[in-house]
Scaffold this motif. Sequence first.
Motif, PDB file in Angstrom:
ATOM      1  N   GLY A  64      18.541 -20.212 -35.057  1.00 13.35           N
ATOM      2  CA  GLY A  64      18.579 -21.426 -35.244  1.00 13.35           C
ATOM      3  C   GLY A  64      18.226 -22.650 -34.093  1.00 13.35           C
ATOM      4  O   GLY A  64      17.734 -23.696 -34.577  1.00 13.35           O
ATOM      5  N   VAL A  65      17.808 -22.138 -32.989  1.00 15.39           N
ATOM      6  CA  VAL A  65      17.182 -22.626 -31.916  1.00 15.39           C
ATOM      7  C   VAL A  65      15.671 -22.778 -32.223  1.00 15.39           C
ATOM      8  O   VAL A  65      15.244 -23.905 -32.159  1.00 15.39           O
ATOM      9  N   GLY A  66      15.321 -21.898 -33.029  1.00 19.91           N
ATOM     10  CA  GLY A  66      13.786 -21.996 -33.304  1.00 19.91           C
ATOM     11  C   GLY A  66      13.672 -22.922 -34.432  1.00 19.91           C
ATOM     12  O   GLY A  66      12.535 -23.607 -34.361  1.00 19.91           O
ATOM     13  N   ILE A  67      14.564 -22.898 -35.501  1.00 16.03           N
ATOM     14  CA  ILE A  67      14.437 -23.803 -36.550  1.00 16.03           C
ATOM     15  C   ILE A  67      14.487 -25.331 -36.044  1.00 16.03           C
ATOM     16  O   ILE A  67      13.649 -26.222 -36.433  1.00 16.03           O
ATOM     17  N   THR A  68      15.637 -25.730 -35.173  1.00 19.48           N
ATOM     18  CA  THR A  68      15.660 -26.920 -34.603  1.00 19.48           C
ATOM     19  C   THR A  68      14.053 -27.483 -33.650  1.00 19.48           C
ATOM     20  O   THR A  68      13.912 -28.362 -33.504  1.00 19.48           O
ATOM     21  N   GLY A  69      13.796 -26.216 -32.981  1.00 20.30           N
ATOM     22  CA  GLY A  69      12.623 -26.701 -32.361  1.00 20.30           C
ATOM     23  C   GLY A  69      11.290 -27.045 -33.304  1.00 20.30           C
ATOM     24  O   GLY A  69      10.391 -27.392 -32.490  1.00 20.30           O
ATOM     25  N   HIS A  70      11.398 -26.581 -34.250  1.00 20.77           N
ATOM     26  CA  HIS A  70      10.397 -26.880 -35.208  1.00 20.77           C
ATOM     27  C   HIS A  70      10.474 -27.640 -36.637  1.00 20.77           C
ATOM     28  O   HIS A  70      10.225 -27.316 -37.669  1.00 20.77           O
ATOM     29  N   LEU A  71      11.343 -28.572 -36.258  1.00 22.36           N
ATOM     30  CA  LEU A  71      11.867 -29.569 -37.321  1.00 22.36           C
ATOM     31  C   LEU A  71      10.447 -30.174 -38.026  1.00 22.36           C
ATOM     32  O   LEU A  71      10.905 -30.298 -39.500  1.00 22.36           O
TER      33      LEU A  71
END
Length: 111
Positions: A64-71
Motif C-alpha cells: 500500500g505504501v508503494g502504491i501511494t508512493g507511485h501514484l
Amino acid sequence: MTLLVFQLIGETLARSFTLNLPGPVIGMAFFLCFLAVVPRAAKAIEPTAQGILSHLSLLFVPAGVGITGHLDRLGSDGFVILIALSISTAISIAVAALVFDRVNRLTSKQK
C-alpha cells in the motif's frame, strides 16, 4: 529460526552471484527442497507458519505504501497495470483450479 536460515542462504547466494532473483525467493526454493527431503520438519515449522499466516494482512502494508508512493505512475500506466493484474489473477486462479483438480483425482484414486 529455520526460515531465517533459509532466507539468509538465499540472500547470500543472490548477492554473491549478483542474481536477478530476490534472496528470499531463492531461500524459499531451498526450503521447499528441504521439506521434500525431510517431511517431518514441516511439523516443527507449523507453529511459526501459523503465526505468520495469522498476521498476513500486515504484509500488505508495504504494498500500500508503494502504491501511494507511485501514484503518478499509476495515473499514467494505470490501464496497463489493471490489464496485467487481471490477466495474472485469471491465470493464477486457473492454475490453482487445475492443480486442485489433479490432486483431488490423485487422492481419490488412493482411497
